[in-house]
Design an enzyme around this catalytic site. Structure first.
Site, PDB file in Angstrom:
ATOM      1  N   GLU B 280       0.831  -1.201   0.000  1.00 46.69           N
ATOM      2  CA  GLU B 280       0.000   0.000   0.000  1.00 46.69           C
ATOM      3  C   GLU B 280       0.867   1.253   0.000  1.00 46.69           C
ATOM      4  O   GLU B 280       0.559   2.241  -0.673  1.00 46.69           O
ATOM      5  CB  GLU B 280      -0.938  -0.015   1.218  1.00 46.69           C
ATOM      6  CG  GLU B 280      -2.155   0.865   1.068  1.00 46.69           C
ATOM      7  CD  GLU B 280      -3.215   0.558   2.128  1.00 46.69           C
ATOM      8  OE1 GLU B 280      -4.343   0.192   1.771  1.00 46.69           O
ATOM      9  OE2 GLU B 280      -2.900   0.678   3.330  1.00 46.69           O
ATOM     10  N   GLU B 283       2.031   1.731  -3.385  1.00 49.97           N
ATOM     11  CA  GLU B 283       0.918   2.184  -4.230  1.00 49.97           C
ATOM     12  C   GLU B 283       0.708   3.687  -4.031  1.00 49.97           C
ATOM     13  O   GLU B 283       0.537   4.447  -4.991  1.00 49.97           O
ATOM     14  CB  GLU B 283      -0.374   1.412  -3.880  1.00 49.97           C
ATOM     15  CG  GLU B 283      -1.519   1.727  -4.851  1.00 49.97           C
ATOM     16  CD  GLU B 283      -2.849   1.113  -4.442  1.00 49.97           C
ATOM     17  OE1 GLU B 283      -2.879   0.270  -3.518  1.00 49.97           O
ATOM     18  OE2 GLU B 283      -3.872   1.497  -5.053  1.00 49.97           O
ATOM     19  N   SER B 320      -7.538   1.908  -2.380  1.00 51.14           N
ATOM     20  CA  SER B 320      -6.316   1.157  -2.669  1.00 51.14           C
ATOM     21  C   SER B 320      -6.688  -0.203  -3.242  1.00 51.14           C
ATOM     22  O   SER B 320      -7.671  -0.817  -2.839  1.00 51.14           O
ATOM     23  CB  SER B 320      -5.515   0.978  -1.379  1.00 51.14           C
ATOM     24  OG  SER B 320      -4.623  -0.098  -1.511  1.00 51.14           O
ATOM     25  N   LYS B 359     -15.641  -9.710   7.868  1.00 53.51           N
ATOM     26  CA  LYS B 359     -14.585 -10.554   7.306  1.00 53.51           C
ATOM     27  C   LYS B 359     -15.147 -11.863   6.778  1.00 53.51           C
ATOM     28  O   LYS B 359     -14.586 -12.462   5.861  1.00 53.51           O
ATOM     29  CB  LYS B 359     -13.515 -10.847   8.364  1.00 53.51           C
ATOM     30  CG  LYS B 359     -12.612  -9.661   8.676  1.00 53.51           C
ATOM     31  CD  LYS B 359     -11.485  -9.526   7.661  1.00 53.51           C
ATOM     32  CE  LYS B 359     -10.676  -8.268   7.903  1.00 53.51           C
ATOM     33  NZ  LYS B 359      -9.957  -7.828   6.704  1.00 53.51           N
ATOM     34  N   GLU B 362     -16.266 -11.010   3.383  1.00 49.07           N
ATOM     35  CA  GLU B 362     -15.102 -10.757   2.526  1.00 49.07           C
ATOM     36  C   GLU B 362     -14.473 -12.068   2.053  1.00 49.07           C
ATOM     37  O   GLU B 362     -14.153 -12.228   0.867  1.00 49.07           O
ATOM     38  CB  GLU B 362     -14.061  -9.939   3.298  1.00 49.07           C
ATOM     39  CG  GLU B 362     -12.846  -9.566   2.462  1.00 49.07           C
ATOM     40  CD  GLU B 362     -11.730  -8.932   3.296  1.00 49.07           C
ATOM     41  OE1 GLU B 362     -11.544  -9.322   4.463  1.00 49.07           O
ATOM     42  OE2 GLU B 362     -11.040  -8.046   2.777  1.00 49.07           O
ATOM     43  N   GLU B 367     -13.933 -13.403  -5.983  1.00 45.22           N
ATOM     44  CA  GLU B 367     -12.594 -13.110  -6.500  1.00 45.22           C
ATOM     45  C   GLU B 367     -11.502 -13.472  -5.492  1.00 45.22           C
ATOM     46  O   GLU B 367     -10.317 -13.420  -5.829  1.00 45.22           O
ATOM     47  CB  GLU B 367     -12.499 -11.634  -6.902  1.00 45.22           C
ATOM     48  CG  GLU B 367     -12.604 -10.616  -5.775  1.00 45.22           C
ATOM     49  CD  GLU B 367     -14.039 -10.200  -5.462  1.00 45.22           C
ATOM     50  OE1 GLU B 367     -14.960 -10.980  -5.774  1.00 45.22           O
ATOM     51  OE2 GLU B 367     -14.230  -9.107  -4.896  1.00 45.22           O
ATOM     52  N   CYS B 505     -10.544  -1.931  14.618  1.00 43.40           N
ATOM     53  CA  CYS B 505     -10.823  -3.361  14.801  1.00 43.40           C
ATOM     54  C   CYS B 505     -10.955  -3.768  16.266  1.00 43.40           C
ATOM     55  O   CYS B 505     -11.650  -4.733  16.580  1.00 43.40           O
ATOM     56  CB  CYS B 505      -9.730  -4.193  14.158  1.00 43.40           C
ATOM     57  SG  CYS B 505      -9.436  -3.738  12.447  1.00 43.40           S
TER      58      CYS B 505
END
Lengths: 154, 574
Positions: B280, B283, B320, B359, B362, B367, B505
């Site tokens: 990241e 990026e 991101s 999560k 997710e 994908e 979190c």
């Protein structure tokens, strides 16, 4: 009437919502607010859909389910109850051949319970639309309903 | 401070003006039972369990909603009070699914506890519950209307803190329910699966979707290697499930407990948190130098990703492309580690222990499979579910000897640990970006400006003359404010960290039930303490990460990274 028109007339702040929804619902013939109506009210007033739906589901004058042309609301509060409102309900169910909360096949009547109608002195009471009927007995029901049937025929 | 003198149960007490009777009583060691009250929420006063006698008042008063007044005489334990509370609880139970022994919250239910504490011994009222369908449509949370007591805590959490308002009261009188508009299933209702509703629910009306059995099956299958990763925030909250003081760091016990359950390899999500920072960070630098879309938004948090995909899809280019640490981990397990240990991806079962319910969703995204057949993360368990597994197995967590993570994915830096708190990803990124850009050693590693529970935090960092402005937001109502700023072109930041849950979190939707700000602060302090205690505190100094690049990934943002560690997003506007 469109949802937007109702809101133009009443205003788009949360406190004006109930009036706007009532006016709009009255203008529709099926006496209820559809899912799309509620979503549009929410979008226009910038309120969450869940909030508008919550309000619509709370008030007995509003409905989120399709209803008949005439809403028969029988008072469900204590003074009417002890004056045998249950007999009125039984008579309505018998004549209209539906259960409480249902709509007749011809779409003419829906029967519902209502909270106190504010006329405990005339218990048991019911209202159809904006007209109040008090001091009810089962034998009066048939002729009251007939007047609405006749109105329809005319 | 303005103080008032009151008398509680014949005891003279001095408390601050404006205190509720409920909290005043707490100060003198008297717990008044309550269900709808929540210290971080507006007073609702609808459950009527917390009633007390106030001298001179005509009726019993709800202690949560009544402020103390000078000279007030309060009795919290009279016959009248006890009777009234009993009736309230009995009435709630008369409209409640009473299968307590097979309930997910058996022994963790506030209603059950209060019924036990106040001595409900009979149910004078016939049970009138009309059973409704349990909503199991979401892969993260389950809504059981048959358990709901209509306290409204979830409604307030969802609308005030998260700004989503998925849930609200529906209907009136005895037939009120709490549900999404039109009685929609949660997966159709633009719910982001954050699970904050489940954290504040006093009963089992909203809980995580339980996936424990699949994990037991995998553990008991001798042909399968079961690999587990643990998120940063779990190590500062799991202890609470076993009566340890909030904010206790239990990393070593956590590892030992997983080994005791039979997991084959115990790894740390902190490792891929470090990896996230490398990817990241690069990026961000690439976007800064190539004129890419700015501000760049973090993508570690699946609740937040759900939010932007469903509510602000037009801003997705800001997000991101890095997968979250959990998914980077899963991809490495199935796309690298399996081969390394001579196994097929399907024979390696990848479990993650997360403070999070989103999560779960997710991990099931299509994908998120490097070979297109097997999910990279097979099952996600919340902190609460891990505690349940430990109880099922009879593991005494409190007396476990501390143990170490396995190699190679067990080594991590302090930067990885602080991912667990709001501001942590930003701070971890700044530690690395600063050194990569300037080539200098960062003297002061603690970026205090991005720490703490304030809703939106800002900071400026001097990267050798280039001033980089960053922001940090937690909870979705705050994320919404940032999104609006970006839309208006007023967000002059380069990098923004967003976490869906209040506190990050550590305050996740899969953390122990009953989370409050008080607990969040303790867990946050523990996270930074854990960071301080580690020998390595910068992601790019993690030798296992460097080794992984040398041996396998070659370079940040390289071809392998692109395939394994980065992802795409979809417009899911509802």
């Amino acid at each position: 009437m469109q949802v937007k028109e109702a809101l133009d007339k009443y205003g788009r702040t949360p406190d004006k919502l109930i009036g706007a929804m009532l006016a709009y619902q009255k203008s529709t013939l099926c006496n209820y607010l559809t899912e799309d109506d509620i979503k549009e009210f929410a979008k226009e007033t910038k309120l969450p859909v869940s909030r508008v739906y919550s309000i619509a589901s709370f008030y007995s004058l509003l409905s989120t389910e399709e209803r008949g042309e005439n809403i028969v609301q029988v008072c469900y509060d204590v003074p009417c109850y002890i004056n045998d409102s249950v007999n009125i309900v039984n008579e309505l169910e018998k004549i209209l051949e539906i259960k409480m909360g249902q709509t007749t096949k011809d779409g003419l009547f829906t029967i519902e319970y209502s909270s106190c109608l504010g006329c405990c002195d005339k218990a048991p009471a019911m209202q159809i639309g904006a007209t109040l009927y008090g001091n009810l007995t089962p034998d009066k029901i048939s002729s009251i309903l007939s007047t609405y049937r006749r109105k329809k025929d005319e | 401070m303005n103080m008032v003198n009151i008398k509680i149960n014949n005891k003279d007490v001095k408390v601050a003006k404006g205190t509720s009777i409920l909290n005043a009583a707490k100060e003198v060691g008297i717990t008044i039972p309550n269900l709808c009250y929540h210290p971080d929420q507006e007073v609702k006063a609808n459950c009527r369990v917390c009633v007390v006698e106030v001298e001179g008042a005509r009726t019993l008063q709800a202690s949560c909603a009544t402020e103390v007044k000078e000279g007030m005489v309060i009795r919290t334990n009279t016959q009248k009070v006890r009777q009234s509370r009993k009736v309230v609880i009995e009435l709630l139970l008369a409209n409640h699914d009473m299968d307590c022994t097979s309930c997910k919250k058996n022994n963790q239910c506030d209603l059950q506890e209060i019924a036990a504490n106040i001595g409900v011994r009979e149910s004078r009222f016939e049970n009138v519950l009309v059973k409704q369908e349990i909503d199991t449509s979401s892969s993260s949370i389950e809504r059981n209307p048959n358990k709901c007591i209509r306290c409204g805590r979830c409604i307030q959490m969802c609308s005030e803190v998260q700004g989503l308002a998925i849930l609200d009261y529906v209907g009136r009188g005895g037939s009120v329910d709490v549900k999404p508009a039109f009685g929609m299933y949660l997966n159709n209702a633009a719910c982001v699966a954050c699970g904050q509703c489940s954290v504040v629910c006093p009963v089992a009306a909203i809980t995580e979707k339980e996936d424990i059995e699949q994990v037991w099956e995998a553990i008991n299958n001798p042909n399968i290697t079961v690999v587990v990763q643990t998120a940063p925030a779990v190590r500062v909250s799991l202890g609470e499930e076993f009566g340890l003081e909030p904010g206790k760091i239990v990393t070593g016990k956590l590892v030992a407990s997983l080994r005791a359950l039979g997991f084959d390899k115990i790894f740390d999500t902190d490792f891929t948190a470090d990896l996230t920072i490398i990817e990241e960070g690069h990026e961000l630098l690439k976007r800064l130098s190539d004129g890419g879309t700015l501000p760049m938004l973090t993508s570690c948090c699946p609740g937040w990703v759900n939010f932007i995909e469903q509510y602000y899809p037009e801003l997705l280019p800001h997000l991101s492309s890095c997968k979250s640490p959990q998914q980077m981990f899963g991809a490495l397990v199935k796309g690298y580690y399996a081969e390394k240990i001579g196994k097929k991806p399907k024979d390696v079962y990848s479990v993650s222990i997360m403070p999070c319910t989103a999560k779960k969703f997710e991990a099931k995204r299509e994908e998120m499979s490097v070979d297109g057949e097997n999910l990279d993360v097979d099952i996600v368990l919340t902190t609460r579910e891990l505690a349940k597994m430990l109880r099922q197995a009879g593991v005494d967590f409190t007396i476990l000897e501390e143990e170490e993570y396995d190699t190679p994915f067990g080594l991590s830096s302090g930067a990885g640990v602080i991912f667990g708190a709001t501001g942590g990803v930003m701070e971890a990124a700044l530690r690395t970006v600063y050194e990569v850009v300037t080539g200098k050693t960062l003297e002061n590693l603690d970026f205090m400006a991005v720490r703490g529970l304030e809703g939106i935090k800002e900071a400026k960092v001097d990267l050798d003359g280039t001033i980089v402005k960053v922001a940090v937001a937690h909870s979705l109502s705050k994320a919404k404010q940032i999104m609006e700023l970006i839309k208006e072109g007023k967000a002059d930041y380069s990098f923004i960290e967003i976490m869906c849950c209040p506190g990050g979190c550590i305050g996740g939707g899969g953390q122990p039930f009953g989370g409050t700000d008080e607990l969040r602060i303790k867990r946050t302090n523990a996270i930074y303490e854990a960071d301080k205690g580690l020998p390595i505190r910068k992601s790019h100094e993690n030798p296992a990460v460097s080794e992984l690049y040398k041996e396998f990934l070659i370079e940040p943002l390289g071809e392998k990274s692109h395939h394994l560690l980065h992802t795409k997003y979809v417009n899911r506007k509802k």
